[in-house]
Enzyme design. Structure first.
Site, PDB file in Angstrom:
ATOM      1  N   HIS A 195       0.245  -0.731   0.490  1.00 20.77           N
ATOM      2  CA  HIS A 195      -0.438   0.314  -0.285  1.00 20.77           C
ATOM      3  C   HIS A 195       0.773   1.503  -0.245  1.00 20.77           C
ATOM      4  CE1 HIS A 195      -3.429  -2.438   1.372  1.00 20.77           C
ATOM      5  NE2 HIS A 195      -3.598  -2.724   0.140  1.00 20.77           N
TER       6      HIS A 195
ATOM      7  N   ARG B  34      -6.685   2.318   2.885  1.00 20.31           N
ATOM      8  CA  ARG B  34      -7.173   1.150   3.574  1.00 20.31           C
ATOM      9  C   ARG B  34      -6.819   0.532   4.572  1.00 20.31           C
ATOM     10  NH1 ARG B  34      -3.378   0.044  -2.220  1.00 20.31           N
ATOM     11  NH2 ARG B  34      -2.221   1.792  -0.868  1.00 20.31           N
TER      12      ARG B  34
END
Length: 741
Positions: free
Chosen positions: A255, A393
Site C-alpha cells: 500500500h 485502505r
C-alpha cells in the site's frame, strides 16, 4: 534553525561526483550476471531492471520532435515507407474526443486533475492511438516502443494535457515532496503519484489497445472464478517458520507503493450501471459448488481507470497509481496535503491519535475518519467508524490496521525524543525529520527482515539487494525508474494471498493462545481494536501464529467470503479478482514472464511437473499452457531453495525492488545528497527492527523474538527481553543539532 549536519550535507552535494564512494557496489556480481544472462538468452538490447519505454525514450530524446530525414517538419514518427504527422495526430485526437467521452475534457489544463479527469483524457489518448494503429497497421512492438516517443506537445493534445505532466523544475531539498515528484531531477515524474504504472513487457491486450487479454487461440479465456475454484482450493497446509507479521508487513508496504485508481459507486451485476463501459463482471458458472447455493451468477468487477504518461504521450490503455511508488512511509502520512493536514497536530511534530483508553493507562489508537466514515470499512451501525490514516485502505483488515498503529505510535515517540534532544526545533522541523527517519525505518525493515525471507540469500545477491552492514550504498542510478510495474502490482506482489490463514489469533503477553476470529469477519471490520487490550493481543498473535504454505491453496475466507457483509453468507473471490485484474491491465501470461526471467517456457502440460505443485490440472480449464494467468501460475510454482516464492515471482519481485532501491534518490543508504544521513545516523538506523518497534509501541510486550516475522524458536530465534540490549534501540543522539546549545 538549520542543523549543522544539514549544512554539511548540502556542501557535500556541491562537490558533486568527487564524493562518490564505492560505486562498484551498484551491481553485485550476481546482478551483473543476471543482466548479461537475460540479454544473451533472449537477445534483447535492454536491461530488464528499468522501465523499458522510458529507457528508450531517454535514448531517443535528442531526435524527438525533429523533422524527418526527408525534411518534413510535420513528421512526428517516421515509419518504413511513410510518416505519422502531427496534423494527423491532432485530427485523430479530435475524432476520439468527440466519440468516446460523455463529459467535456477539462480545460483549462492548469490546476490539479481529479481521477475522473485523468481517466477521461486517458481514454481519449487510448482511442487516438487506436485510430493511428489501424490507419498505419502498427504492430505491438511499435505500440510499445515507438509511438510513445512522439512529442505530443506539438499536437492538439497539448491543449488538454495537465501542466503537472509537462516540464517541472526541481531543486535539491532534504525532504521528499509529498507526491513523489522531483525524486529524479531529470525525470521529475518518475515514481510520483497520479502517474501511469511501468511495464517490463509489451501490452497483452486482445486488440493491442485496451481489450482484456484472450487465449492465444483468439477465444475468451476461462472465467477466473472457474480457474480459482479448480486450482486454488482451501487445503489448509501450514508454512513451517513464517508468521502473520510477514503478511501484514507485506500488505503495508504494498500500500506504500501502489494504489490503482478505480471507478467508484458503480455496481456491475445489478441496477442501472450494468452496461457501464468500465464494467467487466466475473461470470460464475451454474455448476459452481459454492455460489450456486446462493443463486449467484455474477461477481462485481470494474476496470481500473485509464491513466496518463508524462507529457500525455500516445500509447495503449495504461492504468495509474494514486500514490508515490517509492517506499516513503506515506501510508502513514498520505500523498495529499489535505489529508496530511487532518493527520497532524501541528505541535511538537506529533500526529493525531484517539485516546480511547487513556483512563486505563493504555496507548492511544488511530484517529477516526469522522469526515468520511463509510470509506474503507463495513459499518454495522452509525456508531462505528473507519480509521483515518495516510492510506484509505488501513481499515481493510485488522492486522493491517495494527501495522499502521505501531508506526503512528513510533512517529510520535521519535518526534517526542527529538524535541527533548533539540528543544529549539519547531513543529515543522520535528515533523519533517521524523518523517524522514520513518521512511528510512520502513526501507530498512523491508530490506533487512522482509525481503530475505521472500527471496532468500541467493535471491538478494542475484538482484543487488544484499543489505549493507556499514557505510553507504552509493547505488543510486538516475536512469532507473522506480515506478511500480504492472506485473508486480497485479500478480507478483499478491503472493501473500496464498499465506493468509482462515482465522486470526489472539495471544497473551506470556505467549499463550487466547482465541481467534474468522478472517472474513475482520475484513473492513477492524472494530476489535476498540476493545481494551485487544490490539496487543492481536500483535502477539501475529508473532506466534504460523502462516499458510506458499502454494496453490487459498483460504476460502477470501475465495468465497471476501468483504462479506454482516448477515450475508457469501462475499467475493480474491483469487478470481487477481486474475481478472491482470487480464484487464493487459499483463502478459505466465509463460511470457518465464521467458523474460530467463526460464524455460512451458510448451506442454507435462512440462509443469516439477515446476508447480498442481500444474497439470490447468489442462482441464485452459486451452494452452500459453494462456495461464501470471498470478495463478506464480503462486503455484514450487518455491526456490531458501526462498518463499518460486523463480518467476522471485525474478519479478527482485527486479522491482532493485528499481526501488537504485532508482530512489532519497533511499536511506545513499550518500552525497542533502537528504543523506550522516554515517553515525545511518549506523543507528541499521539498529532498527520490527521487534524493537513492537517493544516500544505496545502496552504490555515483555519478550519478543528478534526476527519478528519468523516464529520463535528457543535455539534459532529465541524470545528476548524488551528491556535488554539484545534488541537494539535507535539512539537519536546523532541528530543533536550541534549548532545550538
Amino acid at each position: 534553525m538549520r542543523m549543522m549536519f544539514l549544512l554539511f550535507m548540502f556542501l557535500l552535494e556541491l562537490l558533486g561526483s568527487t564524493l562518490s564512494q564505492n560505486s562498484q557496489n551498484l551491481f553485485s556480481r550476481g546482478t551483473f550476471q543476471t543482466i548479461t544472462r537475460f540479454r544473451g538468452s533472449n537477445e534483447r538490447d535492454f536491461s530488464n531492471f528499468v522501465d523499458l519505454p522510458s529507457q528508450r525514450l531517454q535514448a531517443s530524446q535528442p531526435q524527438r520532435g525533429g523533422a524527418s530525414p526527408q525534411g518534413n517538419s510535420d513528421c512526428a514518427l517516421e515509419l518504413s515507407n511513410t510518416c505519422i504527422t502531427y496534423t494527423e495526430i491532432s485530427e485523430a485526437f479530435v475524432t476520439a474526443r468527440d466519440s468516446v467521452v460523455r463529459i467535456p475534457l477539462k480545460s483549462p489544463r492548469s490546476g490539479s486533475f481529479d481521477r475522473d479527469e485523468v481517466h477521461n483524457l486517458g481514454v481519449v489518448i487510448q482511442e487516438t492511438t487506436r485510430i493511428l494503429a489501424q490507419r498505419y497497421g502498427l504492430d505491438s512492438k511499435a505500440l510499445f516502443e515507438r509511438i510513445s516517443l512522439i512529442d505530443t506537445t506539438r499536437t492538439s493534445i497539448n491543449g488538454f494535457c495537465p501542466t503537472a505532466l509537462l516540464k517541472k523544475d526541481c531543486s535539491l531539498a532534504r525532504y521528499r515532496s509529498l507526491d513523489g515528484t522531483c525524486n529524479n531531477l531529470e525525470n521529475p515524474l518518475w515514481g510520483s503519484s497520479m502517474m501511469a504504472f511501468s511495464r517490463f513487457l509489451p501490452y497483452a491486450y486482445a486488440d493491442g489497445i485496451a481489450e482484456p487479454r484472450r487465449s492465444v487461440s483468439g477465444h475468451p479465456l476461462p472465467s477466473p472464478r472457474e480457474v480459482s475454484a479448480l486450482m486454488h482450493r482451501d487445503e489448509n497446509v501450514h508454512e513451517h517458520s513464517i508468521n502473520i507479521l510477514l503478511i501484514a508487513w507485506g500488505q503495508f508496504i504494498d500500500h506504500d507503493m501502489t494504489l490503482t485508481a478505480e471507478t467508484e459507486n458503480i455496481r456491475c451485476c445489478s441496477g442501472p450501471n450494468t452496461t457501464h463501459p468500465s464494467c467487466m463482471p466475473i461470470q460464475i458458472s451454474e455448476r459452481d459448488s459454492f455460489y450456486s447455493r446462493h443463486n449467484q451468477g455474477c461477481m462485481h468487477f470494474i476496470r481500473s481507470r485509464a491513466g496518463l504518461r508524462p507529457g500525455c504521450r500516445l500509447g495503449p490503455r495504461e492504468q495509474f497509481n494514486l500514490v508515490s511508488a517509492t517506499l516513503d512511509a506515506n501510508t502513514v502520512y498520505s500523498n495529499e496535503e489535505e489529508v496530511l493536514r487532518k493527520l497532524r497536530t501541528y505541535s511538537g511534530g506529533q500526529m493525531k491519535t484517539l485516546p480511547a483508553f487513556s483512563d486505563l493507562g493504555l496507548k492511544d489508537l488511530l484517529p477516526l475518519n469522522l469526515d468520511n466514515p463509510n470509506r474503507g470499512c463495513i459499518r454495522p451501525s452509525r456508531e462505528f467508524f473507519c480509521f483515518l490514516t495516510g492510506d484509505q485502505r488501513s481499515s481493510e483488515q485488522t492486522v493491517l490496521a495494527l501495522i499502521h498503529l505501531l508506526l503512528l505510535r513510533e512517529h510520535n515517540r521519535i518526534a517526542e525524543e527529538l524535541s527533548l534532544i533539540n528543544p529549539h526545533w519547531g513543529d515543522e522541523i520535528l515533523f519533517q525529520e521524523t518523517r524522514h527517519i520513518m521512511a528510512a525505518l520502513v526501507q530498512h525493515i523491508t530490506l533487512q527482515e522482509f525481503l530475505p525471507l521472500v527471496l532468500g540469500k541467493a535471491g538478494l545477491q542475484e538482484h543487488g539487494l544484499t543489505p549493507f552492514s556499514q557505510g553507504y550504498y552509493d547505488g543510486y542510478d538516475k536512469t532507473i525508474n522506480p515506478s511500480s510495474s504492472q506485473v508486480f502490482i497485479t500478480a507478483a506482489f499478491r503472493f501473500g494471498h496464498s499465506l493468509l490463514p482462515s482465522t486470526i489469533e489472539r495471544w497473551s503477553r506470556s505467549h499463550q493462545y487466547i482465541g481467534n476470529q474468522k478472517l472474513s469477519e475482520m475484513l473492513q471490520q477492524p472494530y476489535d481494536l476498540f476493545k481494551a487490550g485487544w490490539s496487543d493481543q492481536y500483535i502477539f498473535g501475529m508473532m506466534n501464529q504460523v502462516a499458510q504454505a506458499m502454494d496453490d491453496s487459498i483460504t476460502d475466507q477470501v475465495t468465497n467470503h471476501l468483504f462479506e457483509e454482516p448477515g450475508m453468507a457469501f462475499g467475493m473471490d480474491l483469487a478470481a479478482i487477481n486474475m481478472q485484474r491482470g487480464r484487464e491491465h493487459g499483463v502478459p501470461s505466465y509463460n511470457r514472464f518465464r521467458e523474460w526471467c530467463g526460464l524455460k517456457p512451458i510448451t506442454t502440460w507435462g512440462d509443469l511437473v516439477g515446476v508447480m505443485h498442481n500444474g497439470t490440472a490447468y489442462q482441464r480449464i485452459y486451452e494452452s499452457p500459453e494462456d495461464i494467468d501470471i498470478w495463478s501460475g506464480g503462486v503455484n510454482e514450487i518455491p526456490q531453495k531458501g526462498s518463499l516464492v518460486g523463480p518467476t515471482f522471485a525474478c519479478i519481485i527482485g527486479r522491482q525492488f532493485f528499481n526501488l532501491r537504485s532508482g530512489d534518490r532519497f533511499w536511506y543508504e545513499n550518500s552525497g545528497w542533502p537528504s543523506s544521513f550522516t554515517v553515525e545516523q545511518l549506523e543507528e538506523i541499521r539498529k532498527i527492527s520490527l521487534a524493537r518497534i513492537i517493544c516500544d509501541n505496545t502496552d504490555s510486550a515483555e519478550t519478543v523474538q528478534l526476527r519478528a516475522m519468523l516464529l520463535p524458536d528457543h535455539k534459532l530465534n529465541p524470545r528476548l527481553s524488551c528491556r535488554s540490549g539484545e534488541i537494539p534501540r535507535l539512539n537519536l543522539e546523532p541528530w543533536r543539532d550541534a549548532g545550538r546549545v
